[in-house]
Design an enzyme around this catalytic site. Structure first.
Site, PDB file in Angstrom:
ATOM      1  N   LYS A  59      -1.751  -3.310   0.927  1.00  0.00           N
ATOM      2  CA  LYS A  59      -1.263  -1.948   0.707  1.00  0.00           C
ATOM      3  C   LYS A  59       0.060  -1.945  -0.066  1.00  0.00           C
ATOM      4  CE  LYS A  59      -3.507  -0.165   4.876  1.00  0.00           C
ATOM      5  NZ  LYS A  59      -3.325   0.231   6.285  1.00  0.00           N
ATOM      6  N   TYR A 182     -10.668   0.312  -1.827  1.00  0.00           N
ATOM      7  CA  TYR A 182      -9.749  -0.014  -0.731  1.00  0.00           C
ATOM      8  C   TYR A 182     -10.244  -1.217   0.076  1.00  0.00           C
ATOM      9  CZ  TYR A 182      -7.632   0.356   3.911  1.00  0.00           C
ATOM     10  OH  TYR A 182      -7.018   0.074   5.102  1.00  0.00           O
ATOM     11  N   TYR A 231       2.775  -1.246  11.286  1.00  0.00           N
ATOM     12  CA  TYR A 231       2.033  -0.233  12.026  1.00  0.00           C
ATOM     13  C   TYR A 231       3.007   0.576  12.884  1.00  0.00           C
ATOM     14  CZ  TYR A 231      -1.895  -3.104  10.441  1.00  0.00           C
ATOM     15  OH  TYR A 231      -2.788  -3.816   9.680  1.00  0.00           O
ATOM     16  N   VAL A 249      -4.553  -6.826   9.978  1.00  0.00           N
ATOM     17  CA  VAL A 249      -5.287  -7.161  11.199  1.00  0.00           C
ATOM     18  C   VAL A 249      -6.004  -8.511  11.107  1.00  0.00           C
ATOM     19  CG1 VAL A 249      -5.560  -4.781  11.957  1.00  0.00           C
ATOM     20  CG2 VAL A 249      -7.311  -5.815  10.483  1.00  0.00           C
TER      21      VAL A 249
END
Length: 303
Positions: A59, A182, A231, A249
């Site tokens: 990201k 994505y 996060y 993750v």
């Protein structure tokens, strides 16, 4: 350093591999590797050649590519740069307030950014980021198709986010293209040494690298990492570790030391970690433990 690593590796027992993406559930929960890289030297602990996928670490990179192409003002018409205490896949704020995504580090923001990447096709958009990564690493990278297909077939929640984004006018491509771009970007294969080099690129503001990106965009990316990169643990991480960082993750974490000294490494330092045993938030338990103790021992806190 070795003691910090060994203590952190024991923490893998307190985490679990991501099971909601079937391909990630196959990872070895006891694995843990760390690469620290300066301009002149490198320290590696564990198997730093073991490959894994970037997941949400990408990201940062996709935001930089889109922002460098369109300019920050244009990007902020679609995605904000404000932190949120919500989980990375939260849908509540999008639905209740017709808001644009709070930042590019949550899934809603990253899917929007995927639609804004340069190129006319899905292939072009993916290539815009993989080419950027290849210039940083000076080697070719590829998408792990097994992980990508596993994510695609378990992407109902992300698909729901994408449809809300489309309904609210924040996608610049159709839902399926944005989603597939994505997910392919999340599935780029790297190792700990690779992501340490990416972190070093950020630490040095892209100096002496063919991967073009403005200093302004890189600095905004690092600010987003500091405020939103871990996060909904980002506030605590900033308070107790104090380094710009981004996790995924898969167990990947990149962390940036603008100026420091860690054993024989001096100056700007990039840190790449891989520990697939993650906590309930989605962060590597061993990685968090290692960075917290490293920052304290070597006084790396940057605030």
């Amino acid at each position: 350093m070795q003691i910090i690593y060994e203590d952190a590796k024991k923490m893998t027992q307190k985490g679990k591999v991501a099971s909601y993406i079937p391909a990630l559930a196959e990872a070895d929960s006891t694995a843990f590797s760390v690469s620290l890289m300066s301009r002149d030297d490198q320290i590696e602990l564990g198997d730093c050649t073991k490959t894994f996928t970037l997941q949400s670490v990408v990201k940062v990179l996709s935001f930089m590519v889109a922002a460098h192409h369109h300019g920050i003002e244009e990007i902020m018409r679609y995605v904000d740069v404000e932190p949120t205490g919500d989980s990375f896949n939260s849908i509540v704020r999008l639905e209740s307030n017709n808001n644009k995504p709070f930042n590019p580090m949550i899934n809603a923001g990253a899917i929007t950014i995927a639609s804004l990447l340069p190129g006319q096709s899905m292939f072009d958009k993916v290539k815009s980021v993989t080419s950027f990564v290849e210039k940083i690493l000076n080697k070719q990278v590829s998408v792990n198709n097994e992980v990508y297909m596993s994510e695609y077939h378990s992407a109902d929640y992300n698909r729901a986010i994408a449809y809300i984004l489309q309904a609210n006018g924040f996608l610049k491509s159709d839902v399926e293209e944005a989603l597939q771009v994505y997910l392919q970007l999340c599935s780029i294969s790297v190792n700990s040494s690779d992501i340490a080099k990416i972190a070093l690129y950020l630490a040095t503001n892209g100096q002496n690298c063919e991967a073009a990106c403005s200093k302004k965009v890189i600095n905004i990316a690092k600010a987003l990492m500091m405020t939103c990169g871990m996060y909904n643990f980002s506030g605590k991480f900033a308070a107790f570790v104090g380094l710009p960082a981004k996790s995924g993750v898969s167990g990947a974490i990149i962390a940036v030391v603008k100026e420091g000294e860690i054993e024989h490494l001096k100056g700007s330092i990039g840190i790449g970690l891989y520990g697939p045993a993650i906590d309930d938030v989605g962060n590597s338990v061993a990685g968090i433990d290692f960075l917290e103790k490293l920052s304290m021992q070597y006084d790396l806190f940057c605030l």
